[in-house]
Write an enzyme that holds these catalytic residues in place. Structure first.
Site, PDB file in Angstrom:
ATOM      1  N   ASP A  22      -4.315  -6.204   4.762  1.00 11.50           N
ATOM      2  CA  ASP A  22      -5.467  -6.440   5.816  1.00 11.50           C
ATOM      3  C   ASP A  22      -5.770  -8.913   5.006  1.00 11.50           C
ATOM      4  OD1 ASP A  22      -6.800  -4.779   7.813  1.00 11.50           O
ATOM      5  OD2 ASP A  22      -7.479  -3.721   5.529  1.00 11.50           O
ATOM      6  N   LYS A  72       7.696 -17.290 -10.528  1.00 11.82           N
ATOM      7  CA  LYS A  72       7.313 -16.093 -11.016  1.00 11.82           C
ATOM      8  C   LYS A  72       5.633 -16.665 -11.752  1.00 11.82           C
ATOM      9  CE  LYS A  72       8.193 -12.788 -14.334  1.00 11.82           C
ATOM     10  NZ  LYS A  72       8.101 -12.149 -15.100  1.00 11.82           N
ATOM     11  N   PRO A  85      -2.786 -11.235  10.282  1.00 13.75           N
ATOM     12  CA  PRO A  85      -3.789 -11.194  12.136  1.00 13.75           C
ATOM     13  C   PRO A  85      -3.531 -10.150  12.728  1.00 13.75           C
ATOM     14  CG  PRO A  85      -0.889 -12.116  11.830  1.00 13.75           C
ATOM     15  CD  PRO A  85      -2.000 -12.404  10.361  1.00 13.75           C
ATOM     16  N   ASP A  86      -4.872  -9.450  13.294  1.00 13.21           N
ATOM     17  CA  ASP A  86      -4.640  -8.140  13.597  1.00 13.21           C
ATOM     18  C   ASP A  86      -3.300  -8.367  14.494  1.00 13.21           C
ATOM     19  OD1 ASP A  86      -5.362  -5.898  14.996  1.00 13.21           O
ATOM     20  OD2 ASP A  86      -7.103  -5.771  13.668  1.00 13.21           O
ATOM     21  N   ASN A 142       0.907  -1.609   0.575  1.00 17.11           N
ATOM     22  CA  ASN A 142       0.663  -0.121  -0.015  1.00 17.11           C
ATOM     23  C   ASN A 142       1.231   0.968  -0.068  1.00 17.11           C
ATOM     24  OD1 ASN A 142       0.264   0.626   3.156  1.00 17.11           O
ATOM     25  ND2 ASN A 142      -0.385  -1.452   3.488  1.00 17.11           N
ATOM     26  N   LYS A 202     -10.887  -2.758  18.404  1.00 17.81           N
ATOM     27  CA  LYS A 202      -9.164  -3.077  18.661  1.00 17.81           C
ATOM     28  C   LYS A 202      -9.116  -3.178  20.110  1.00 17.81           C
ATOM     29  CE  LYS A 202      -7.910  -2.468  14.344  1.00 17.81           C
ATOM     30  NZ  LYS A 202      -7.170  -2.779  13.650  1.00 17.81           N
ATOM     31  N   PHE A 248      -3.499   3.807  14.667  1.00 17.67           N
ATOM     32  CA  PHE A 248      -4.219   4.616  14.064  1.00 17.67           C
ATOM     33  C   PHE A 248      -5.256   3.390  13.095  1.00 17.67           C
ATOM     34  CE2 PHE A 248      -0.874   7.707  13.842  1.00 17.67           C
ATOM     35  CZ  PHE A 248      -0.482   8.400  14.502  1.00 17.67           C
TER      36      PHE A 248
HETATM   37  N1  CTP Z   1      -3.186  -3.568  11.730  1.00 19.03           N
HETATM   38  C1  CTP Z   1      -2.577  -4.705  13.180  1.00 19.03           C
HETATM   39  N2  CTP Z   1      -2.567  -5.569  12.136  1.00 19.03           N
HETATM   40  C2  CTP Z   1      -3.373  -5.487  10.942  1.00 19.03           C
HETATM   41  C3  CTP Z   1      -4.597  -4.722  10.517  1.00 19.03           C
HETATM   42  C4  CTP Z   1      -3.932  -3.015  11.222  1.00 19.03           C
HETATM   43  O1  CTP Z   1      -1.703  -4.332  13.565  1.00 19.03           O
HETATM   44  N3  CTP Z   1      -3.308  -6.771  10.505  1.00 19.03           N
HETATM   45  C5  CTP Z   1      -3.097  -2.238  13.003  1.00 19.03           C
HETATM   46  C6  CTP Z   1      -3.571  -0.621  12.197  1.00 19.03           C
HETATM   47  O2  CTP Z   1      -0.988  -0.297  12.523  1.00 19.03           O
HETATM   48  C7  CTP Z   1      -3.232   0.141  12.811  1.00 19.03           C
HETATM   49  C8  CTP Z   1      -4.958   0.053  14.233  1.00 19.03           C
HETATM   50  O3  CTP Z   1      -4.580  -1.601  13.573  1.00 19.03           O
HETATM   51  O4  CTP Z   1      -2.756   1.112  13.712  1.00 19.03           O
HETATM   52  C9  CTP Z   1      -5.844   0.370  12.224  1.00 19.03           C
HETATM   53  O5  CTP Z   1      -5.550   0.318  10.869  1.00 19.03           O
HETATM   54  P1  CTP Z   1      -6.392  -0.072   9.672  1.00 19.03           P
HETATM   55  O6  CTP Z   1      -6.152  -0.680   8.388  1.00 19.03           O
HETATM   56  O7  CTP Z   1      -6.522   1.713  10.022  1.00 19.03           O
HETATM   57  O8  CTP Z   1      -6.909  -0.947  10.079  1.00 19.03           O
HETATM   58  P2  CTP Z   1      -8.347  -2.212   9.975  1.00 19.03           P
HETATM   59  O9  CTP Z   1      -8.510  -3.656  11.173  1.00 19.03           O
HETATM   60  O10 CTP Z   1      -7.744  -2.821   8.896  1.00 19.03           O
HETATM   61  O11 CTP Z   1      -9.283  -1.757   9.739  1.00 19.03           O
HETATM   62  P3  CTP Z   1     -10.300  -2.077   8.481  1.00 19.03           P
HETATM   63  O12 CTP Z   1      -8.799  -1.887   7.246  1.00 19.03           O
HETATM   64  O13 CTP Z   1     -11.136  -2.468   8.185  1.00 19.03           O
HETATM   65  O14 CTP Z   1     -10.561   0.194   7.950  1.00 19.03           O
END
Ligand code: CTP
Length: 403
Positions: free
Chosen positions: A282, A292, A310-311, A213, A350, A332
């Site tokens: 995500d 390749k 994983p989040d 991204n 979160k 963030f």
């Molecule tokens: N984050 C994380 N791990 C992930 C996704 C997000 O640690 N797999 C953390 C980011 O570093 C940020 C926060 O979660 O601090 C929110 O990230 P964001 O991409 O805005 O949110 P998402 O959870 O991906 O939600 P969405 O895509 O639905 O907006």
């Protein structure tokens, strides 16, 4: 950015080839808003002329304790009393030795000795050949001057003027400016260990392609820098970005979300603050190819299946230490619209005490940003400013919450 506005620095030069860098250092200090009074030893004048330093600093250079320009004939008293800090750059091995003995037979060591130690800090930027640097006498002397209250800055490693390679190069002018700025910053996070994630992640499709991204990592790097300036020990887990490591931060480079999650897992046990600025992908391709992926000539397109990453933040926020209040978690949110509503919902999802919202497309890659801080009580805005300024404000805010 005028980071040293209002500061008066006595820049002392002792003898060494690195005197050539002191000219640039003087310029950079002035560019940051400082006023600079140069004092040179006789040896320094063998390497660079007072004329150059006078032209760059806009002030006459002092070199002798007998300088009769001062009405009271005491330059060592007058110059040291008006300084916010004395920076010796370059600081030669001989000059360090002189400081350990409290010598006072030339102006620069005399004014270091005569400085009011409680209010005028002395910072040393050593510069010497690697053998001189590693000699036990030098190391012993450096320990002694540090015990006596001087701040001994590090040295660089690399090619030396003598043709040898190793430790002992003077830090670059911009690094010294950073050190000085950090020195003056209030130590609101002293004793804290701050873990920061920054930048994008890169999820491989095959060995030459991937999904990523537009995050530049600038905000996260600014946050890491501000945390270190505030006195914290900082570990920065960085996705693929082209940014210099903030001075003094430990950097761990990762590529994918899984690597970032693993790095965060190994550093959270020691952290007291976790700030997740990274734009973590995500999803990742479910089965990245180890070769390749080639076109087969029929026009058929590959179909990619994804699995969720994983989040990282949510996992850390649910950890025992976070729940026990030993690890303060900050998230963030990069949104494209409805910032307050999304940031509020994300904070709850979160389960973090503080979530910082920003508009992603308006800030990715930029040097400035605007932040919305959302907590259990409500929200407040940090209006548009440079990421550096916002990072400082955010760190002050976090420090106040951690008190
Ligand atoms: N984050 C994380 N791990 C992930 C996704 C997000 O640690 N797999 C953390 C980011 O570093 C940020 C926060 O979660 O601090 C929110 O990230 P964001 O991409 O805005 O949110 P998402 O959870 O991906 O939600 P969405 O895509 O639905 O907006």
């Amino acid at each position: 950015m005028n980071e040293l506005a209002g500061k008066h620095i006595v820049l002392g030069l002792s003898g060494g080839v690195a005197c050539y860098k002191a000219a640039d250092l003087c310029r950079q200090l002035i560019k940051e808003g400082a006023t600079v009074q140069v004092v040179m030893t006789e040896a320094a004048e063998q390497f660079i002329t007072p004329v150059t330093m006078q032209a760059l600093s806009g002030r006459t250079v002092y070199g002798s304790q007998w300088d009769s320009r001062e009405p009271n004939n005491m330059p060592h008293i007058n110059l040291s009393r008006e300084a916010h800090a004395i920076l010796i750059a370059p600081c030669s091995a001989d000059f360090v030795a002189r400081l350990t003995q409290g010598r006072a037979d030339e102006l620069l060591s005399l004014l270091c000795l005569a400085r009011p130690a409680a209010s005028v800090p002395l910072l040393l930027a050593p510069a010497m050949n690697r053998e001189m640097w590693s000699h036990p006498a030098t190391q012993r002397n450096l320990q002694q001057v540090a015990r006596d209250g001087a701040v001994v800055l590090g040295v660089g490693n690399g090619d030396q003027a003598c043709g040898e390679t190793g430790d002992g190069r003077m830090l670059e002018p911009h690094e010294l400016v950073d050190e000085l700025v950090a020195f003056f910053a209030p130590k609101v996070l002293a004793g804290h260990k701050v873990l920061v994630t920054a930048g994008p992640t890169f999820e491989a499709i095959d060995p030459v392609r991937g999904i990523t991204n537009l995050s530049s990592g600038k905000m996260g790097f600014a946050v890491a820098r501000a945390a270190r300036e505030a006195g914290a020990e900082v570990t920065l887990v960085a996705g693929p970005v082209h940014l210099d490591t903030p001075r003094g931060a430990r950097r761990v480079d990762v590529k994918s979300a899984l690597e970032m999650a693993a790095a965060v897992e190994s550093y959270t046990p020691e952290a007291t603050v976790f700030i997740a600025t990274a734009a973590v992908a995500d999803w990742r391709p479910a089965a990245p190819s180890d070769q390749k992926i080639k076109k087969d000539g029929t026009g058929a397109t590959p179909s990619l299946a994804f699995v969720e990453n994983p989040d990282i933040l949510a996992t850390v926020a649910r950890s025992e230490r976070a729940l026990a209040g030993q690890l303060f978690c900050v998230g963030f949110a990069a949104e494209s619209h409805d910032l307050l509503a999304h940031a509020t919902a994300k904070r709850a999802r979160k389960a973090v005490p503080l979530l910082v919202g920003n508009i992603g497309p308006a800030t990715f890659g930029q040097d400035d940003n605007a932040l919305l801080l959302v907590d259990a009580e409500g929200h407040c805005e940090l209006p548009r400013a440079s990421k550096r300024v916002l990072a400082r404000q955010l760190i002050e805010d976090i420090a106040a919450r951690c008190r």
